[in-house]
Design a protein around this motif. Structure first.
Motif, short mmCIF file in Angstrom:
data_model
loop_
_atom_site.label_atom_id
_atom_site.label_comp_id
_atom_site.label_asym_id
_atom_site.label_seq_id
_atom_site.Cartn_x
_atom_site.Cartn_y
_atom_site.Cartn_z
N VAL A 60 43.15 31.91 22.70
CA VAL A 60 42.12 31.86 23.62
C VAL A 60 41.47 33.48 23.88
N LEU A 61 42.54 34.08 24.13
CA LEU A 61 42.29 35.64 24.38
C LEU A 61 42.97 36.75 23.17
N SER A 62 42.34 37.55 22.75
CA SER A 62 42.98 38.33 21.58
C SER A 62 42.56 39.87 21.92
N ASN A 63 43.61 40.61 22.03
CA ASN A 63 43.63 42.04 22.19
C ASN A 63 42.49 42.38 23.23
N LEU A 64 42.34 41.90 24.27
CA LEU A 64 41.46 41.93 25.17
C LEU A 64 41.68 43.38 26.29
N SER A 65 40.89 44.24 26.16
CA SER A 65 41.21 45.61 27.19
C SER A 65 39.95 45.70 27.88
N HIS A 66 40.20 45.98 29.16
CA HIS A 66 38.86 46.73 30.00
C HIS A 66 39.33 47.07 31.31
N ALA A 67 38.75 48.06 31.75
CA ALA A 67 39.23 48.28 33.01
C ALA A 67 38.02 48.05 34.32
N PHE A 68 38.46 47.73 35.24
CA PHE A 68 37.65 47.17 36.54
C PHE A 68 37.96 48.35 37.46
N ALA A 98 23.81 37.47 39.12
CA ALA A 98 22.85 38.39 39.56
C ALA A 98 23.06 39.06 40.87
N MET A 99 24.01 38.59 41.63
CA MET A 99 24.52 39.33 42.88
C MET A 99 25.48 40.27 42.44
N ALA A 100 26.24 40.32 41.52
CA ALA A 100 27.20 41.32 41.23
C ALA A 100 26.84 42.47 40.64
N ASP A 101 27.48 43.58 40.66
CA ASP A 101 27.04 45.02 40.42
C ASP A 101 27.08 44.96 39.02
N ARG A 102 27.99 44.13 38.31
CA ARG A 102 27.90 44.10 36.71
C ARG A 102 28.27 42.95 36.20
N ILE A 103 27.49 42.33 34.97
CA ILE A 103 27.91 41.20 34.64
C ILE A 103 28.48 41.65 33.17
N LEU A 104 29.71 40.87 32.90
CA LEU A 104 30.33 41.14 31.62
C LEU A 104 30.17 39.63 30.91
N VAL A 105 30.13 39.40 29.67
CA VAL A 105 29.95 38.31 28.79
C VAL A 105 31.36 38.33 27.98
N LEU A 106 32.04 37.26 28.30
CA LEU A 106 33.30 37.06 27.60
C LEU A 106 33.03 36.03 26.24
N THR A 107 33.53 36.85 25.28
CA THR A 107 33.05 36.11 23.81
C THR A 107 34.50 36.31 23.09
N ARG A 108 34.71 35.56 21.96
CA ARG A 108 35.87 35.76 21.16
C ARG A 108 36.28 37.28 20.67
N SER A 109 35.15 37.93 20.86
CA SER A 109 35.47 39.45 20.33
C SER A 109 35.88 40.23 21.69
N GLY A 110 35.61 39.85 22.98
CA GLY A 110 36.27 40.48 23.98
C GLY A 110 35.16 40.64 25.18
N MET A 119 30.56 35.74 32.79
CA MET A 119 30.05 34.69 32.07
C MET A 119 30.61 34.37 30.55
N GLY A 120 30.09 33.29 30.23
CA GLY A 120 30.56 32.98 28.64
C GLY A 120 30.58 31.57 28.87
N GLU A 121 30.72 31.06 27.29
CA GLU A 121 30.80 29.91 27.11
C GLU A 121 31.95 29.06 27.51
N SER A 122 31.90 27.52 27.86
CA SER A 122 33.08 26.95 28.07
C SER A 122 34.12 27.11 27.19
N GLY A 123 35.21 27.13 27.68
CA GLY A 123 36.39 27.20 26.64
C GLY A 123 36.78 28.53 26.00
N VAL A 124 36.02 29.55 26.64
CA VAL A 124 36.19 30.97 25.79
C VAL A 124 37.42 31.70 26.70
N GLY A 125 38.07 31.18 27.60
CA GLY A 125 38.86 31.87 28.09
C GLY A 125 38.86 32.59 29.59
N LYS A 126 37.64 32.10 30.32
CA LYS A 126 37.35 32.91 31.48
C LYS A 126 38.60 32.60 32.81
#
Length: 223
Positions: free
Chosen positions: A16-24, A198-210, A33-40
């Motif tokens: 579902v998620l693979s080697n995902l790295s990110h700092a908040f 659109a209300m957020a400071d930043r939008i990230l899109v989750l895909t199979r690549s991260g 955001m992201g497609e259904s089933g991508v692991g959000k």
């Protein structure tokens, strides 16, 4: 505030998620955001320590969640985090006031803010009602009030406006943004709604690549 390091998770052998790295960053309101089933939703559960990764680390204020025993992890969630679940998880045997006040009582704080938060989500005067008397949209608003009542340092929201009409959703998003700003909290909101994102400071899109930053697209839509 929050760092994901090479996070991986599979269910029944399906990644579902693979080697995902990110700092908040602290104080940042991020929409994912992201497609259904991508692991959000899975990602939110891993951040909260409600599920465990197969590999990698979730660091909250520099502390690996995996280093905490059950009691310490529960204490961290109770004091530092707020959750808005798709399934609400409102307790049916408690009144609305008692449901919203629960985080305050668990943290041994005064419960008076529960009434304020019920009013803030449009349910003022209904503190003595029970969940069975509410619609799905009203139950979602109770869950939102409960998540915000103790002023968490990190808010995790899974489709917080999914059961709300557009006007109510807009008011709730304004409330989320106000409460986040007022307390200096960080927030991560999973949503399919572009209006919500659109209300957020930043939008990230989750895909199979991260996680991919879509903030430039957000700015174009706002202009």
């Amino acid at each position: 505030m929050l760092e994901l390091i090479e996070l991986s998770k599979s269910y029944s052998g399906r990644p579902v998620l693979s080697n995902l790295s990110h700092a908040f960053r602290a104080g940042e309101f991020v929409a994912i955001m992201g497609e259904s089933g991508v692991g959000k939703s899975t990602l939110l559960n891993l951040i909260a320590g409600l599920d465990t990764p197969d590999a990698g680390q979730v660091l909250v204020d520099g502390t690996p969640m995996s280093s905490l025993d059950d009691e310490a992890a529960t204490r961290l969630r109770r004091t530092r985090m707020g959750f808005i679940f798709q399934a609400f998880h409102v307790l049916p045997h408690l009144t609305l006031r008692q449901n919203v006040a629960l985080p305050l009582l668990l943290n041994r704080e005064p419960a008076g803010r529960a009434e304020h938060m019920l009013a803030a989500v449009g349910l003022g005067g209904r503190g003595d009602d029970f969940p069975r008397q509410l619609s799905g949209g009203e139950l979602q608003r109770v869950a939102i009030a409960r998540a915000l009542v103790h002023r968490p340092a990190l808010l995790l929201a899974d489709e917080p406006t999914g059961n709300l009409d557009p006007d109510t959703a807009a008011g709730i998003l304004d409330l989320l943004r106000f409460e986040i700003r007022a307390s200096g909290a960080g927030a991560i909101m999973v949503t399919h709604s572009r209006a919500a994102a659109a209300m957020a400071d930043r939008i990230l899109v989750l895909t199979r690549s991260g996680l991919n930053d879509a903030s430039s697209q957000q700015k174009q839509e706002r202009s």
